[in-house]
Design a protein around this motif. Structure first.
Motif, PDB file in Angstrom:
ATOM      1  N   GLY A  74      59.702  22.750  49.057  1.00 53.04           N
ATOM      2  CA  GLY A  74      59.038  21.619  48.390  1.00 53.04           C
ATOM      3  C   GLY A  74      58.202  20.861  49.411  1.00 53.04           C
ATOM      4  N   GLN A  75      57.475  21.635  50.236  1.00 54.97           N
ATOM      5  CA  GLN A  75      56.998  21.125  51.533  1.00 54.97           C
ATOM      6  C   GLN A  75      56.136  19.863  51.458  1.00 54.97           C
ATOM      7  N   LEU A  76      55.175  19.832  50.543  1.00 48.52           N
ATOM      8  CA  LEU A  76      54.332  18.630  50.480  1.00 48.52           C
ATOM      9  C   LEU A  76      55.094  17.451  49.894  1.00 48.52           C
ATOM     10  N   ALA A  77      56.177  17.723  49.150  1.00 53.10           N
ATOM     11  CA  ALA A  77      57.009  16.632  48.627  1.00 53.10           C
ATOM     12  C   ALA A  77      57.697  15.874  49.765  1.00 53.10           C
ATOM     13  N   GLN A  78      57.902  16.535  50.894  1.00 51.82           N
ATOM     14  CA  GLN A  78      58.598  15.886  52.016  1.00 51.82           C
ATOM     15  C   GLN A  78      57.673  14.895  52.732  1.00 51.82           C
ATOM     16  N   ILE A  79      56.461  15.338  53.022  1.00 52.49           N
ATOM     17  CA  ILE A  79      55.527  14.482  53.768  1.00 52.49           C
ATOM     18  C   ILE A  79      55.002  13.360  52.864  1.00 52.49           C
ATOM     19  N   ASN A  80      55.135  13.545  51.548  1.00 55.44           N
ATOM     20  CA  ASN A  80      54.524  12.685  50.546  1.00 55.44           C
ATOM     21  C   ASN A  80      55.440  11.554  50.065  1.00 55.44           C
ATOM     22  N   LEU A  81      56.689  11.572  50.544  1.00 56.43           N
ATOM     23  CA  LEU A  81      57.704  10.665  50.020  1.00 56.43           C
ATOM     24  C   LEU A  81      57.311   9.187  50.144  1.00 56.43           C
ATOM     25  N   GLU A 137      37.035  27.608  43.626  1.00 59.17           N
ATOM     26  CA  GLU A 137      36.888  29.050  43.820  1.00 59.17           C
ATOM     27  C   GLU A 137      38.113  29.585  44.566  1.00 59.17           C
ATOM     28  N   ASN A 138      38.594  30.738  44.122  1.00 60.68           N
ATOM     29  CA  ASN A 138      39.788  31.330  44.738  1.00 60.68           C
ATOM     30  C   ASN A 138      39.396  32.062  46.024  1.00 60.68           C
ATOM     31  N   THR A 139      39.329  31.308  47.111  1.00 56.02           N
ATOM     32  CA  THR A 139      38.874  31.887  48.380  1.00 56.02           C
ATOM     33  C   THR A 139      39.820  31.475  49.509  1.00 56.02           C
ATOM     34  N   SER A 140      39.869  32.310  50.549  1.00 58.22           N
ATOM     35  CA  SER A 140      40.701  32.054  51.742  1.00 58.22           C
ATOM     36  C   SER A 140      42.166  31.728  51.399  1.00 58.22           C
ATOM     37  N   TRP A 141      42.646  32.350  50.329  1.00 59.28           N
ATOM     38  CA  TRP A 141      44.066  32.251  49.945  1.00 59.28           C
ATOM     39  C   TRP A 141      44.526  30.810  49.754  1.00 59.28           C
ATOM     40  N   ARG A 142      43.567  29.936  49.368  1.00 56.87           N
ATOM     41  CA  ARG A 142      43.864  28.499  49.294  1.00 56.87           C
ATOM     42  C   ARG A 142      44.964  28.174  48.287  1.00 56.87           C
ATOM     43  N   PHE A 143      45.074  28.970  47.200  1.00 58.69           N
ATOM     44  CA  PHE A 143      46.075  28.618  46.192  1.00 58.69           C
ATOM     45  C   PHE A 143      47.488  28.900  46.688  1.00 58.69           C
ATOM     46  N   HIS A 144      47.646  29.907  47.537  1.00 57.35           N
ATOM     47  CA  HIS A 144      48.967  30.186  48.105  1.00 57.35           C
ATOM     48  C   HIS A 144      49.283  29.271  49.293  1.00 57.35           C
ATOM     49  N   LEU A 145      48.255  28.949  50.081  1.00 55.30           N
ATOM     50  CA  LEU A 145      48.509  28.215  51.322  1.00 55.30           C
ATOM     51  C   LEU A 145      48.567  26.696  51.126  1.00 55.30           C
ATOM     52  N   ILE A 146      47.800  26.182  50.184  1.00 57.06           N
ATOM     53  CA  ILE A 146      47.714  24.728  49.992  1.00 57.06           C
ATOM     54  C   ILE A 146      48.256  24.308  48.621  1.00 57.06           C
ATOM     55  N   TRP A 147      47.674  24.887  47.573  1.00 61.62           N
ATOM     56  CA  TRP A 147      47.913  24.355  46.235  1.00 61.62           C
ATOM     57  C   TRP A 147      49.301  24.660  45.708  1.00 61.62           C
ATOM     58  N   MET A 148      49.902  25.797  46.093  1.00 57.32           N
ATOM     59  CA  MET A 148      51.273  26.077  45.664  1.00 57.32           C
ATOM     60  C   MET A 148      52.226  24.970  46.121  1.00 57.32           C
ATOM     61  N   LEU A 149      51.994  24.476  47.342  1.00 54.66           N
ATOM     62  CA  LEU A 149      52.865  23.427  47.870  1.00 54.66           C
ATOM     63  C   LEU A 149      52.628  22.107  47.125  1.00 54.66           C
ATOM     64  N   ALA A 150      51.372  21.887  46.742  1.00 55.86           N
ATOM     65  CA  ALA A 150      51.060  20.691  45.950  1.00 55.86           C
ATOM     66  C   ALA A 150      51.673  20.799  44.549  1.00 55.86           C
ATOM     67  N   ALA A 172      55.807  18.857  40.665  1.00 55.27           N
ATOM     68  CA  ALA A 172      56.996  19.069  39.831  1.00 55.27           C
ATOM     69  C   ALA A 172      58.148  18.173  40.307  1.00 55.27           C
ATOM     70  N   TYR A 173      58.310  18.056  41.614  1.00 54.54           N
ATOM     71  CA  TYR A 173      59.355  17.182  42.179  1.00 54.54           C
ATOM     72  C   TYR A 173      59.106  15.719  41.764  1.00 54.54           C
ATOM     73  N   HIS A 174      57.830  15.322  41.768  1.00 52.81           N
ATOM     74  CA  HIS A 174      57.426  13.970  41.359  1.00 52.81           C
ATOM     75  C   HIS A 174      57.994  13.646  39.970  1.00 52.81           C
ATOM     76  N   PHE A 175      57.818  14.587  39.033  1.00 49.62           N
ATOM     77  CA  PHE A 175      58.217  14.308  37.651  1.00 49.62           C
ATOM     78  C   PHE A 175      59.706  14.518  37.410  1.00 49.62           C
ATOM     79  N   LEU A 176      60.331  15.468  38.102  1.00 52.57           N
ATOM     80  CA  LEU A 176      61.799  15.591  38.017  1.00 52.57           C
ATOM     81  C   LEU A 176      62.448  14.260  38.378  1.00 52.57           C
ATOM     82  N   THR A 177      61.990  13.691  39.500  1.00 49.04           N
ATOM     83  CA  THR A 177      62.643  12.487  40.020  1.00 49.04           C
ATOM     84  C   THR A 177      62.254  11.233  39.232  1.00 49.04           C
ATOM     85  N   LEU A 178      60.989  11.139  38.801  1.00 44.44           N
ATOM     86  CA  LEU A 178      60.585   9.985  37.987  1.00 44.44           C
ATOM     87  C   LEU A 178      61.374   9.934  36.679  1.00 44.44           C
TER      88      LEU A 178
END
Length: 361
Positions: free
Chosen positions: A231-238, A189-202, A207-213
């Motif tokens: 690419g914020q979550l890509a940094q913590i996820n390395l 459900e599109n609530t509490s701006w989750r798509f901008h705050l969490i999912w956009m970063l995911a 996308a970074y995952h597949f560019l580099t693979l």
């Protein structure tokens, strides 16, 4: 001594309501109300939170904050996902012609991007040719994900899109990767701006995952890719991606190791991570040369002037200086040299031409 330029590598601009063709509203694709209070689509609207969404007000805002030049991306609402093919073509052409006109009429102030729809690769390639050869544009804007012709959501760095990257390589293009439309394929459900705050970063991390693979940073050496929002979550996820690659090689046959892409000269990230801890991790991972200024103005998640956050454009770099995360040389490069490197690559003539354009020479 040469004056240091301040170039914002991530900006957006709305057309004035009267500049948007009537068919866009008739078909529910995108429009702005006459009072300039809302941007709208069928069954969707969003408040216009700052007057600098529009050209004249944007120029005044840039003057006030001593920003010499801005890179204007496409509007996320105009990626064209889910539109009929003819409507999609018209909508994207409107966006590209609008951005080209802004750049043509304000050459010292703006470098503008153009957008294509990867679901229709042939048409996308024709539009790239048109925007580069006829409109003189050098920045290709792509979504992290898009809907293909049978309604399946795909990552932009799908191998089917290689003809697009071949053209980007041929024309020495800068590429911007920006997330949007998460609520259309992430079943929450599109609530509490989750798509901008969490999912956009995911979405950026995916996308970074597949560019580099796919090793595209080496396969297309003249294409330079910048990921929005650091690419914020890509940094913590390395570390997790590296361990996954090493631990389950059977899942990555023929793919490129994530380590090969870290700090790569063709992969850039903007500064819009909202805190110095995030910026420090980004710089530690990728090196300060791969980081460029991104204000994401005038959106409320951009680095705007805000009393509540005691914020202003450029604040994160000032804080990073105070905390010894970067030095003055690195700060100046993030504002100028790194943005120019992303836009022009190693083409020294193109760099000089851009600097002359900004200085009005």
């Amino acid at each position: 001594m040469k004056r240091k330029l301040r170039i914002n590598g991530h900006s957006h601009l709305l057309p004035y309501p009267e500049e948007i063709p009537q068919f866009m509203q008739d078909k529910g694709i995108f429009w702005v109300d006459k009072d300039r209070k809302f941007m709208l689509q069928k069954d969707w609207n969003r408040p216009i939170t700052d007057s600098s969404f529009f050209l004249d007000e944007k120029l005044a805002w840039m003057e006030r904050f001593k920003i010499d030049h801005a890179v204007v991306l496409n509007l996320s609402q105009l990626y064209g996902n889910g539109l009929r093919v003819e409507e999609m073509k018209q909508a994207l052409r409107f966006q590209n012609d609008f951005n080209a006109k802004v750049q043509r009429e304000n050459p010292s102030k703006f470098t503008c991007g153009f957008v294509v729809h990867p679901g229709f690769v042939r048409g996308a390639c024709w539009e790239i040719e048109r925007c580069v050869n006829e409109l003189g544009m050098q920045l290709l804007c792509l979504p992290t994900h898009y809907m293909d012709t049978i309604g399946t959501w795909r990552c932009i760095f799908d191998e089917e899109n290689e003809p697009i990257f071949e053209l980007a390589n041929k024309y020495n293009l800068a590429v911007e990767i920006h997330p949007y439309d998460g609520e259309k394929f992430i079943k929450l459900e599109n609530t509490s701006w989750r798509f901008h705050l969490i999912w956009m970063l995911a979405q950026c991390a995916d996308a970074y995952h597949f560019l580099t693979l796919n090793g595209y940073q080496d396969k297309y050496p003249n294409m330079r890719t910048c990921f929005a929002h650091g690419g914020q979550l890509a940094q913590i996820n390395l570390g997790r991606r590296i361990q996954g690659f090493d631990g389950r090689p059977d899942l990555f046959e023929g793919k490129s190791h994530p380590r090969k892409a870290v700090g790569h000269k063709n992969i850039f990230f903007d500064t819009l991570v909202h805190d110095t801890g995030g910026l420090q991790l980004l710089i530690k991972n990728q090196g300060s040369k791969q980081v460029l200024m991104g204000l994401d103005d005038p959106y409320p998640l951009g680095e705007m002037e805000s009393e509540k956050q005691s914020s202003y454009p450029g604040k994160i770099l000032d804080l990073a200086m105070e905390r010894n995360i970067i030095n003055e040389t690195e700060r100046d490069a993030i504002w100028e040299d790194n943005v120019i490197q992303w836009l022009c690559g190693d083409d020294e003539a193109a760099k000089q031409k851009l600097v002359n354009r900004i200085l009005g020479q």
